[in-house]
Design a protein around this motif. Structure first.
Motif, PDB file in Angstrom:
ATOM      1  N   VAL A 133       7.388  -2.839 -14.432  1.00  0.00           N
ATOM      2  CA  VAL A 133       6.712  -1.571 -14.722  1.00  0.00           C
ATOM      3  C   VAL A 133       5.355  -1.822 -15.358  1.00  0.00           C
ATOM      4  O   VAL A 133       4.358  -1.178 -15.033  1.00  0.00           O
ATOM      5  N   ARG A 134       5.292  -2.801 -16.262  1.00  0.00           N
ATOM      6  CA  ARG A 134       4.030  -3.098 -16.929  1.00  0.00           C
ATOM      7  C   ARG A 134       2.996  -3.633 -15.927  1.00  0.00           C
ATOM      8  O   ARG A 134       1.823  -3.286 -15.980  1.00  0.00           O
ATOM      9  N   ARG A 135       3.433  -4.483 -15.013  1.00  0.00           N
ATOM     10  CA  ARG A 135       2.501  -5.025 -14.022  1.00  0.00           C
ATOM     11  C   ARG A 135       1.973  -3.926 -13.110  1.00  0.00           C
ATOM     12  O   ARG A 135       0.788  -3.883 -12.795  1.00  0.00           O
ATOM     13  N   ARG A 136       2.870  -3.041 -12.689  1.00  0.00           N
ATOM     14  CA  ARG A 136       2.432  -1.983 -11.794  1.00  0.00           C
ATOM     15  C   ARG A 136       1.512  -1.004 -12.503  1.00  0.00           C
ATOM     16  O   ARG A 136       0.571  -0.473 -11.902  1.00  0.00           O
ATOM     17  N   ALA A 137       1.761  -0.770 -13.779  1.00  0.00           N
ATOM     18  CA  ALA A 137       0.920   0.174 -14.519  1.00  0.00           C
ATOM     19  C   ALA A 137      -0.500  -0.346 -14.692  1.00  0.00           C
ATOM     20  O   ALA A 137      -1.436   0.442 -14.851  1.00  0.00           O
ATOM     21  N   LEU A 138      -0.699  -1.654 -14.661  1.00  0.00           N
ATOM     22  CA  LEU A 138      -2.041  -2.201 -14.831  1.00  0.00           C
ATOM     23  C   LEU A 138      -2.941  -1.918 -13.639  1.00  0.00           C
ATOM     24  O   LEU A 138      -4.162  -1.912 -13.759  1.00  0.00           O
ATOM     25  N   TRP A 189       0.829  -1.213   0.000  1.00  0.00           N
ATOM     26  CA  TRP A 189       0.000   0.000   0.000  1.00  0.00           C
ATOM     27  C   TRP A 189       0.859   1.256   0.000  1.00  0.00           C
ATOM     28  O   TRP A 189       0.509   2.255  -0.610  1.00  0.00           O
ATOM     29  N   ARG A 190       1.956   1.207   0.700  1.00  0.00           N
ATOM     30  CA  ARG A 190       2.798   2.396   0.815  1.00  0.00           C
ATOM     31  C   ARG A 190       3.373   2.813  -0.539  1.00  0.00           C
ATOM     32  O   ARG A 190       3.626   3.995  -0.784  1.00  0.00           O
ATOM     33  N   THR A 191       3.574   1.868  -1.456  1.00  0.00           N
ATOM     34  CA  THR A 191       4.131   2.182  -2.774  1.00  0.00           C
ATOM     35  C   THR A 191       3.062   2.513  -3.799  1.00  0.00           C
ATOM     36  O   THR A 191       3.403   2.876  -4.935  1.00  0.00           O
ATOM     37  N   HIS A 192       1.776   2.370  -3.463  1.00  0.00           N
ATOM     38  CA  HIS A 192       0.720   2.580  -4.452  1.00  0.00           C
ATOM     39  C   HIS A 192      -0.279   3.669  -4.060  1.00  0.00           C
ATOM     40  O   HIS A 192      -1.028   4.129  -4.923  1.00  0.00           O
ATOM     41  N   TYR A 193      -0.334   4.056  -2.793  1.00  0.00           N
ATOM     42  CA  TYR A 193      -1.337   5.016  -2.350  1.00  0.00           C
ATOM     43  C   TYR A 193      -0.668   6.123  -1.547  1.00  0.00           C
ATOM     44  O   TYR A 193       0.363   5.910  -0.895  1.00  0.00           O
TER      45      TYR A 193
END
Length: 597
Positions: A214-219, A99-103
């Motif tokens: 990067v592609r996985r995180r961008a999804l 969560w800390r890396t995405h929100y």
């Protein structure tokens, strides 16, 4: 869970031993600066833990698990308050680390606690509580679920979440709504404006990211950038007739840029967008969207600058700097003596290509600056005769004149040197079989472009800039002239318009000729389309048409000038061919009679 005000010092890890700097000190109170192994008279065997009896001694009579400052001491997660996290993981469970890396960090709208907030405006603990109490077929209700408290849980306990049946989606009123990869339509209003900053923290170590990660995180990324650009993407899609695939590619590119950019508040450089092909992104359409949103920093070098860098990469630094000064004046012009207007990039490219052999030879001879070049060296570098000598003379004359005016060289070696005039070329007819083959090409774009030049002698620039509205009732309006189109041109025009309507039915591009990249935009296709694929030079085809008209009319200069919109000097160049009967163009058999005025 935040510690009590007086317990902050107690939870702090004890200092390391002053001697070995590996283990912790034996005691903190009373203070001892050495561990059991480094005490005077030691090493001594550390006693067992006072609480659990473990032999893994840490400090102050306790082991690494029992001591509040130990790396394996258990505590509550700072994000979701789950029990069972370690200090060595920054008091975070595995889920909260993600969560800390995405929100972003903020205040929860349900429990009013500071934590990492998801798109629903709530922390992870409130969301998990709402999911536990979620009724089948109902959406999450954060207010009711967290009204009477929350159920805490153990950290890193992976369990199968209960699946709830969803209600069938309501039919959409408009078919223009569309979905995109990664949940473009997720909840969350689009921000009215973005907080942008021109300053960016420089990167200390530039490590290329892993394309797959990067592609996985961008999804799964749904940030302010994508929500802010959602309206602009829809407007561009409707205005330029983008396909669903192209819209999805643009959204994917925006997610990739949000993941790759250095700061959440930084604008996006165009050079970063050019790196998107490695991650299956879309470049040109993404640049259009970012430019319309005011988020683009244009730092792309011009094609002529890239060409100049390639040609002068091996030159000495001083010589390259002198050439860069000359290039800047050629492209942008100069208001100081010698004043000069900006030149066309194609002209600058010809000048660069002409002078590079001489400059490279001087650098290979050991010269570090153009100030060392003499008139004798210039004469030795010039070709004996021909057009290359004329072009090199013109390029070197322009170069040294500018450098002398800017006081970058002591003397102009070209001063007083007489120049040669370029020999006028004689227009030559083309092969009739080649022209007929291109006129009957299966590619409708090639057939139309060749017909426009073969029958009406248009230039490549005029063909690329033709608009659909320039042709009305079989007449072409060009530069104030009304040209009746020949019947073969009308046939190929109708075939091309049918092909364009079938291939790009939603294209708003006003130009007559379009291709895959220009159809969803308002830009022309370019001067090289479709000539590079056709394998024929438009200038040679134009000269063949004018040459045929000259011999068909017996050299009527006024008619030639009016019919093709050329000056008297150019007209005389074609009239001179009347003295050579062998230059009569055979292409009259292809066109039949000459085109009327």
């Amino acid at each position: 869970m935040s510690p009590a005000p007086g317990a902050e010092a107690r939870l702090r890890p004890p200092p390391k031993c002053n001697e070995c700097m590996i283990k912790r000190v034996a005691w903190s109170k009373p203070r001892v600066d050495l561990c059991y192994d480094c005490l005077p008279g030691g090493p001594f065997t550390a006693p067992p833990c006072e609480k659990c009896g473990s032999a893994d001694y840490f400090s102050q009579g306790m082991c690494v698990r029992c001591h509040p400052g130990g790396p394996r001491h258990l505590g509550a997660c700072r994000g979701c308050l789950a029990w069972g996290v370690y200090r060595q993981r920054s008091w975070l469970c595995s889920s909260c680390i993600w969560w800390r890396t995405h929100y972003p960090w903020g205040v929860c709208g349900s429990c009013h606690r500071e934590s990492w907030i998801a798109e629903q405006g709530a922390c992870r603990l409130c969301l998990e509580q709402a999911r536990m109490l979620q009724e089948p077929g109902r959406a999450l209700d954060l207010v009711v679920a967290n009204e009477h408290g929350q159920q805490l849980f153990f950290a890193n306990m992976h369990f199968q979440r209960r699946r709830t049946r969803r209600l069938a989606p309501e039919p959409r009123a408009s078919k223009k709504k569309w979905k995109t990869p990664g949940g473009w339509g997720r909840p969350g209003p689009a921000p009215d404006q973005l907080v942008l900053s021109e300053w960016v923290q420089p990167v200390l170590v530039d490590v290329p990211p892993d394309p797959e990660l990067v592609r996985r995180r961008a999804l799964i990324e749904n940030s302010e950038l994508t929500r802010y650009c959602a309206v602009i993407v829809r407007e561009h899609a409707e205005r330029f007739g983008w396909s669903k695939r192209q819209r999805n590619d643009v959204v994917r590119s925006l997610r990739l840029l949000q993941t790759l950019r250095e700061s959440p508040t930084a604008k996006i450089r165009a050079s970063d967008v050019l790196q998107l092909p490695r991650y299956d992104g879309n470049i040109i359409s993404t640049l259009d969207v970012l430019d319309a949103a005011g988020l683009l920093i244009e730092d792309r070098p011009r094609p002529i600058e890239t060409y100049f860098t390639t040609k002068t990469a091996a030159l000495p630094p001083v010589m390259r700097e002198q050439l860069e000064v000359w290039l800047k004046v050629m492209l942008d012009g100069a208001t100081t003596a010698p004043r000069q207007r900006s030149r066309d990039p194609l002209t600058v490219r010809i000048r660069i290509r002409a002078i590079v052999p001489a400059v490279t030879a001087w650098a290979g001879a050991g010269h570090q600056s153009l100030a060392e070049i003499t008139a004798a060296q210039v004469r030795a570098a010039l070709p004996e005769t021909g057009g290359q000598r004329v072009l090199m003379e013109q390029g070197l004359r322009s170069l040294f004149k500018l450098l002398k005016a800017r006081k970058l060289i002591f003397a102009n070696p070209m001063r007083g040197m007489k120049g040669n005039r370029a020999n006028a070329t004689v227009p030559m007819p083309l092969d009739t079989v080649l022209i007929r083959e291109k006129l009957n090409s299966t590619n409708p774009a090639i057939a139309l472009a060749v017909a426009l030049v073969a029958f009406h002698a248009l230039t490549a620039k005029q063909v690329s800039e033709l608009l659909v509205t320039d042709i009305v009732d079989g007449r072409l309006t060009l530069d104030g002239r009304s040209i009746p189109l020949a019947d073969p041109v009308r046939e190929r025009l109708a075939r091309w318009l049918d092909h364009r309507q079938a291939r790009w039915p939603n294209s708003r591009n006003p130009h007559l000729l379009v291709h895959q990249r220009s159809a969803p935009r308002l830009l022309p296709a370019g001067r090289t389309f479709p000539w590079k694929q056709a394998g024929i030079r438009p200038q040679a085809l134009r000269e063949d048409r004018i040459l045929a008209e000259v011999h068909a009319t017996g050299g009527d200069a006024r008619r030639i000038s009016d019919l093709f919109g050329i000056g008297i000097e150019t007209t005389n160049r074609y009239l001179d061919t009347l003295e050579h009967p062998d230059l009569i163009s055979e292409s009259q058999d292809v066109r039949g009679t000459s085109t009327p005025r």
